[in-house]
Write a protein that holds these residues in place. Structure first.
Motif, mmCIF file in Angstrom:
data_model
loop_
_atom_site.group_PDB
_atom_site.id
_atom_site.type_symbol
_atom_site.label_atom_id
_atom_site.label_comp_id
_atom_site.label_asym_id
_atom_site.label_seq_id
_atom_site.Cartn_x
_atom_site.Cartn_y
_atom_site.Cartn_z
ATOM 1 N N SER A 173 48.304 47.598 36.019
ATOM 2 C CA SER A 173 48.377 49.055 36.021
ATOM 3 C C SER A 173 48.174 49.616 37.428
ATOM 4 O O SER A 173 47.542 48.970 38.281
ATOM 5 C CB SER A 173 47.311 49.629 35.087
ATOM 6 O OG SER A 173 46.018 49.454 35.638
ATOM 7 N N PRO A 174 48.703 50.814 37.690
ATOM 8 C CA PRO A 174 48.478 51.458 38.990
ATOM 9 C C PRO A 174 47.001 51.623 39.313
ATOM 10 O O PRO A 174 46.586 51.509 40.467
ATOM 11 C CB PRO A 174 49.180 52.815 38.844
ATOM 12 C CG PRO A 174 50.232 52.582 37.804
ATOM 13 C CD PRO A 174 49.619 51.594 36.847
ATOM 14 N N GLY A 175 46.190 51.896 38.271
ATOM 15 C CA GLY A 175 44.760 52.046 38.492
ATOM 16 C C GLY A 175 44.116 50.757 38.972
ATOM 17 O O GLY A 175 43.261 50.769 39.863
ATOM 18 N N GLU A 176 44.542 49.625 38.385
ATOM 19 C CA GLU A 176 44.012 48.329 38.814
ATOM 20 C C GLU A 176 44.418 48.021 40.250
ATOM 21 O O GLU A 176 43.628 47.488 41.036
ATOM 22 C CB GLU A 176 44.504 47.231 37.879
ATOM 23 C CG GLU A 176 43.894 47.273 36.492
ATOM 24 C CD GLU A 176 44.483 46.219 35.579
ATOM 25 O OE1 GLU A 176 43.729 45.353 35.104
ATOM 26 O OE2 GLU A 176 45.717 46.254 35.349
ATOM 27 N N VAL A 177 45.656 48.360 40.594
ATOM 28 C CA VAL A 177 46.125 48.158 41.967
ATOM 29 C C VAL A 177 45.274 48.962 42.939
ATOM 30 O O VAL A 177 44.818 48.443 43.970
ATOM 31 C CB VAL A 177 47.614 48.561 42.101
ATOM 32 C CG1 VAL A 177 48.038 48.578 43.571
ATOM 33 C CG2 VAL A 177 48.498 47.605 41.312
ATOM 34 N N SER A 178 45.028 50.220 42.611
ATOM 35 C CA SER A 178 44.242 51.085 43.500
ATOM 36 C C SER A 178 42.822 50.566 43.662
ATOM 37 O O SER A 178 42.276 50.555 44.772
ATOM 38 C CB SER A 178 44.225 52.515 42.952
ATOM 39 O OG SER A 178 45.530 53.077 42.958
ATOM 40 N N ARG A 179 42.218 50.136 42.557
ATOM 41 C CA ARG A 179 40.850 49.631 42.633
ATOM 42 C C ARG A 179 40.768 48.355 43.467
ATOM 43 O O ARG A 179 39.830 48.173 44.257
ATOM 44 C CB ARG A 179 40.298 49.385 41.222
ATOM 45 C CG ARG A 179 39.933 50.655 40.467
ATOM 46 C CD ARG A 179 39.161 50.359 39.208
ATOM 47 N NE ARG A 179 39.963 49.648 38.212
ATOM 48 C CZ ARG A 179 40.739 50.263 37.312
ATOM 49 N NH1 ARG A 179 40.828 51.573 37.302
ATOM 50 N NH2 ARG A 179 41.419 49.558 36.432
ATOM 51 N N PRO B 156 52.799 46.543 44.807
ATOM 52 C CA PRO B 156 53.026 47.842 45.447
ATOM 53 C C PRO B 156 52.131 48.035 46.666
ATOM 54 O O PRO B 156 51.043 47.472 46.757
ATOM 55 C CB PRO B 156 52.677 48.841 44.334
ATOM 56 C CG PRO B 156 51.733 48.101 43.442
ATOM 57 C CD PRO B 156 52.143 46.661 43.493
ATOM 58 N N ARG B 157 52.615 48.826 47.610
ATOM 59 C CA ARG B 157 51.848 49.202 48.807
ATOM 60 C C ARG B 157 51.412 47.988 49.633
ATOM 61 O O ARG B 157 50.318 47.946 50.185
ATOM 62 C CB ARG B 157 50.640 50.056 48.406
ATOM 63 C CG ARG B 157 51.044 51.428 47.861
ATOM 64 C CD ARG B 157 50.156 51.925 46.758
ATOM 65 N NE ARG B 157 48.775 52.118 47.143
ATOM 66 C CZ ARG B 157 47.823 52.486 46.292
ATOM 67 N NH1 ARG B 157 48.121 52.662 45.009
ATOM 68 N NH2 ARG B 157 46.592 52.655 46.703
ATOM 69 N N ALA B 158 52.293 46.996 49.714
ATOM 70 C CA ALA B 158 51.984 45.809 50.514
ATOM 71 C C ALA B 158 52.179 46.110 51.997
ATOM 72 O O ALA B 158 53.062 46.889 52.383
ATOM 73 C CB ALA B 158 52.884 44.649 50.104
#
Length: 202
Positions: free
Chosen positions: A128-134, A153-155
């Motif tokens: 999830s995007p939230g997991e990526v952000s964390r 994402p955001r590599a």
């Protein structure tokens, strides 16, 4: 997190903390053969994607390992331990978590980046995007670097490793003895590469 996975991560965490090994701030060192591609090392607190030859992942692990730091590998049950050692990876400071349930992946990686300079991880199919952000936030605070074997994402950069030459086979006979690995890095639409020999002895 499942009991087995939680126990394994807790054991690794305790072991690494006992050795007082924490990621260095600023950058993560690379193998001398990769200095032309990463003159300042890998960016600390960042994530990279990697596709292609697993030899490229071993080459990336070798840099911080040869410098004395702990490294981690998550979700790669067929990791070539002997090949890792040939690249210069210090096996006594390599934390392995070969099998991780998809629901535990973020927690396992987050725990390892707190105490490792570099973590190589094969991701689950969905995150999830939230997991990526964390996880990215954990990377920034720990100063560790994450190399994801697949999309992310955001590599900071997209890396590709491929073998461009093998030696040792003649007319279908013989044994593979050496080869050339090409590691490419694409960042902001600009691609650069470096060629290095396989195996690279430290």
């Amino acid at each position: 997190m499942t009991a087995t996975t939680a126990t394994r991560v807790a054991e690794l965490h305790e072991l690494l903390q006992r050795h007082e090994q924490t990621p260095a701030a600023g950058s993560v060192p690379v193998h001398p053969a990769l200095a032309g591609l990463f003159p300042r090392g890998l960016r600390a607190g960042a994530a990279y994607t990697l596709r292609g030859s697993m030899s490229a992942a071993l080459a990336l692990l070798a840099g911080p390992s040869m410098a004395g730091s702990w490294c981690g590998v998550v979700g790669v049950p067929d990791l070539g331990i002997e090949a890792a050692a040939e690249w210069g990876v210090w096996l006594e400071r390599l934390a392995l978590v070969p099998h991780v349930p998809a629901g535990d992946w973020t927690s396992v990686v987050a725990a390892l980046v707190e105490v490792s300079a570099l973590v190589v991880a094969a991701p689950p199919e969905r995150i999830s995007p939230g997991e990526v952000s964390r996880l990215l936030a954990r990377l920034r605070t720990s100063g560790s670097t994450l190399v994801v074997l697949g999309d992310w994402p955001r590599a900071a950069a997209a890396l590709t490793g491929r073998v461009v030459r093998w030696e040792g086979l003649y007319h279908g006979h013989g044994h593979l003895s050496a080869g050339t690995l090409r590691l490419e890095a694409t960042e902001r639409a600009h691609t650069r590469h470096v060629d290095l020999e396989i195996p690279v002895r430290p």
